[in-house]
Scaffold this active site. Sequence first.
Site, PDB file in Angstrom:
ATOM      1  N   LYS A 200     -32.313 -22.359  13.724  1.00  0.00           N
ATOM      2  CA  LYS A 200     -33.160 -21.385  13.036  1.00  0.00           C
ATOM      3  C   LYS A 200     -34.196 -22.021  12.134  1.00  0.00           C
ATOM      4  CE  LYS A 200     -30.631 -17.086  13.206  1.00  0.00           C
ATOM      5  NZ  LYS A 200     -29.781 -16.144  12.507  1.00  0.00           N
TER       6      LYS A 200
ATOM      7  N   LYS B  86     -27.324 -17.852  24.915  1.00  0.00           N
ATOM      8  CA  LYS B  86     -26.467 -16.685  24.657  1.00  0.00           C
ATOM      9  C   LYS B  86     -27.318 -15.419  24.519  1.00  0.00           C
ATOM     10  CE  LYS B  86     -26.379 -16.850  19.649  1.00  0.00           C
ATOM     11  NZ  LYS B  86     -25.722 -16.748  18.391  1.00  0.00           N
TER      12      LYS B  86
ATOM     13  N   LYS C  75     -29.634 -10.740  19.589  1.00  0.00           N
ATOM     14  CA  LYS C  75     -30.389  -9.580  19.105  1.00  0.00           C
ATOM     15  C   LYS C  75     -31.847  -9.949  18.891  1.00  0.00           C
ATOM     16  CE  LYS C  75     -26.667  -7.809  16.114  1.00  0.00           C
ATOM     17  NZ  LYS C  75     -26.239  -8.733  15.065  1.00  0.00           N
TER      18      LYS C  75
HETATM   19  P1  TYM Z   1     -23.723 -11.483  14.577  1.00  0.00           P
HETATM   20  O1  TYM Z   1     -24.189 -10.277  13.866  1.00  0.00           O
HETATM   21  O2  TYM Z   1     -24.724 -12.424  15.135  1.00  0.00           O
HETATM   22  O3  TYM Z   1     -22.779 -11.088  15.769  1.00  0.00           O
HETATM   23  C1  TYM Z   1     -21.691 -10.202  15.601  1.00  0.00           C
HETATM   24  C2  TYM Z   1     -20.519 -10.675  16.444  1.00  0.00           C
HETATM   25  O4  TYM Z   1     -20.905 -10.734  17.823  1.00  0.00           O
HETATM   26  C3  TYM Z   1     -20.583 -12.027  18.354  1.00  0.00           C
HETATM   27  N1  TYM Z   1     -21.601 -12.387  19.356  1.00  0.00           N
HETATM   28  C4  TYM Z   1     -21.340 -12.673  20.632  1.00  0.00           C
HETATM   29  N2  TYM Z   1     -20.195 -12.708  21.331  1.00  0.00           N
HETATM   30  C5  TYM Z   1     -20.273 -13.003  22.654  1.00  0.00           C
HETATM   31  N3  TYM Z   1     -21.458 -13.261  23.287  1.00  0.00           N
HETATM   32  C6  TYM Z   1     -22.623 -13.246  22.623  1.00  0.00           C
HETATM   33  N4  TYM Z   1     -23.775 -13.478  23.256  1.00  0.00           N
HETATM   34  C7  TYM Z   1     -22.607 -12.932  21.224  1.00  0.00           C
HETATM   35  N5  TYM Z   1     -23.576 -12.814  20.280  1.00  0.00           N
HETATM   36  C8  TYM Z   1     -22.945 -12.484  19.140  1.00  0.00           C
HETATM   37  C9  TYM Z   1     -20.610 -12.954  17.155  1.00  0.00           C
HETATM   38  O5  TYM Z   1     -19.850 -14.115  17.388  1.00  0.00           O
HETATM   39  C10 TYM Z   1     -20.026 -12.082  16.068  1.00  0.00           C
HETATM   40  O6  TYM Z   1     -18.617 -12.117  16.124  1.00  0.00           O
HETATM   41  N6  TYM Z   1     -22.301 -14.727  11.049  1.00  0.00           N
HETATM   42  C11 TYM Z   1     -21.897 -13.556  11.764  1.00  0.00           C
HETATM   43  C12 TYM Z   1     -21.648 -12.348  10.877  1.00  0.00           C
HETATM   44  C13 TYM Z   1     -20.651 -12.581   9.771  1.00  0.00           C
HETATM   45  C14 TYM Z   1     -19.239 -12.694   9.912  1.00  0.00           C
HETATM   46  C15 TYM Z   1     -18.746 -12.845   8.585  1.00  0.00           C
HETATM   47  C16 TYM Z   1     -18.375 -12.675  11.002  1.00  0.00           C
HETATM   48  C17 TYM Z   1     -20.935 -12.678   8.443  1.00  0.00           C
HETATM   49  N7  TYM Z   1     -19.793 -12.839   7.733  1.00  0.00           N
HETATM   50  C18 TYM Z   1     -17.388 -12.995   8.330  1.00  0.00           C
HETATM   51  C19 TYM Z   1     -17.016 -12.818  10.731  1.00  0.00           C
HETATM   52  C20 TYM Z   1     -16.531 -12.989   9.423  1.00  0.00           C
HETATM   53  C21 TYM Z   1     -23.033 -13.163  12.719  1.00  0.00           C
HETATM   54  O7  TYM Z   1     -24.145 -13.540  12.550  1.00  0.00           O
HETATM   55  O8  TYM Z   1     -22.678 -12.278  13.653  1.00  0.00           O
END
Ligand code: TYM
Length: 329
Positions: A113, A195, A198
Amino acid sequence: MSKPRVFSGVQPTGNIHLGNYLGALKQFVELQNTADCIYCIVDMHAITVPQDPEELKSHILDVAALYMAVGLDPEKSILFVQSEVSGHAELSWILTCNSYTGELSRMTQFKAKNKGQESAPAGLFTYPILMAADILLYDTNIVPVGNDQKQHIELCRDIALRINHKYGEDTLVVPEGQYMKEGARIMALDDPTNKMSKSAENEMSRISLLDEPAKIKKAIMRATTDSDAVIKYDPENKPGISNLLTIYGALSDTPIEEIEKKFDGAGYGDLKKELVTVVTESLEPIRERFNSIRYSSELTDILKDGAAKANAIAEPILERVQSRFGLGL
Ligand code: TYM
């Protein structure tokens, strides 16, 4: 024996897509019946990159409604917005003082990023510490996430172990990540070496949970495959077809070998056509439930109630950590 504590979160930065659903949300729903679950909408993480304030507000409610539309039940799980519980930011500072710049600069998501710019927001750099605070603030045992968060979970564990070593073994609960067998990493439809995300520019690279059937069809029929026309799961040599098989299997709860058998001798077009049906039929009830929840007055009440419940769990844990550090009076 008390139930394990589960915590996870999703960023309100756009509509939740199939990767989020199959890698994370599906686990959230399954865990509701066996664990003590807390699910957060991590709005403070979202502002590590600039957000339009109106849009952010709206996306927070979209994610909350989607949480419920996929099956999260506020009677069983705590659903809340991160910035409503101030302990996240407070614990984050304590953890920041116990994290190393070296370990943060090794995070692949940060490297992807910030693109080496000196002007990247410092929040992008400290992002994983806030994530560790989210998890550690609730004495979490299990964190259901997709594979892309593995490095962040490992960092969270390292920070917790380091603090426990210095301030007492029962200062923080050391959590474990939990990943799906299938669905932990759903790839982009237009480029199956990346991957599904969003933020990718090409709308056709993903399927969002609220996409209309026509968009779903277009994205799947255009999905990148290979030229050897054999329907076989082989992520290394056939990443496109393998990704489609993974989505098919995870949404229909069918083992991939069974799908391979079903399409033995068939063409890629046949698999894609049937996948369009599987995806459309799986997402239709979610879209309907979303529409009935998103604009109901109940939604904000549920989130306020969730924040109060989350705060009641977080407060004594934060106090315990602060007192171990000698903070305050
Ligand atoms: P975020 O918002 O990017 O994604 C939410 C969840 O979706 C999963 N994910 C995927 N799983 C499979 N294939 C994909 N292509 C894919 N893209 C996203 C992510 O692994 C996530 O579980 N940092 C985290 C948010 C967060 C968080 C936390 C998670 C903040 N604090 C504490 C767990 C515990 C994030 O950016 O997720």
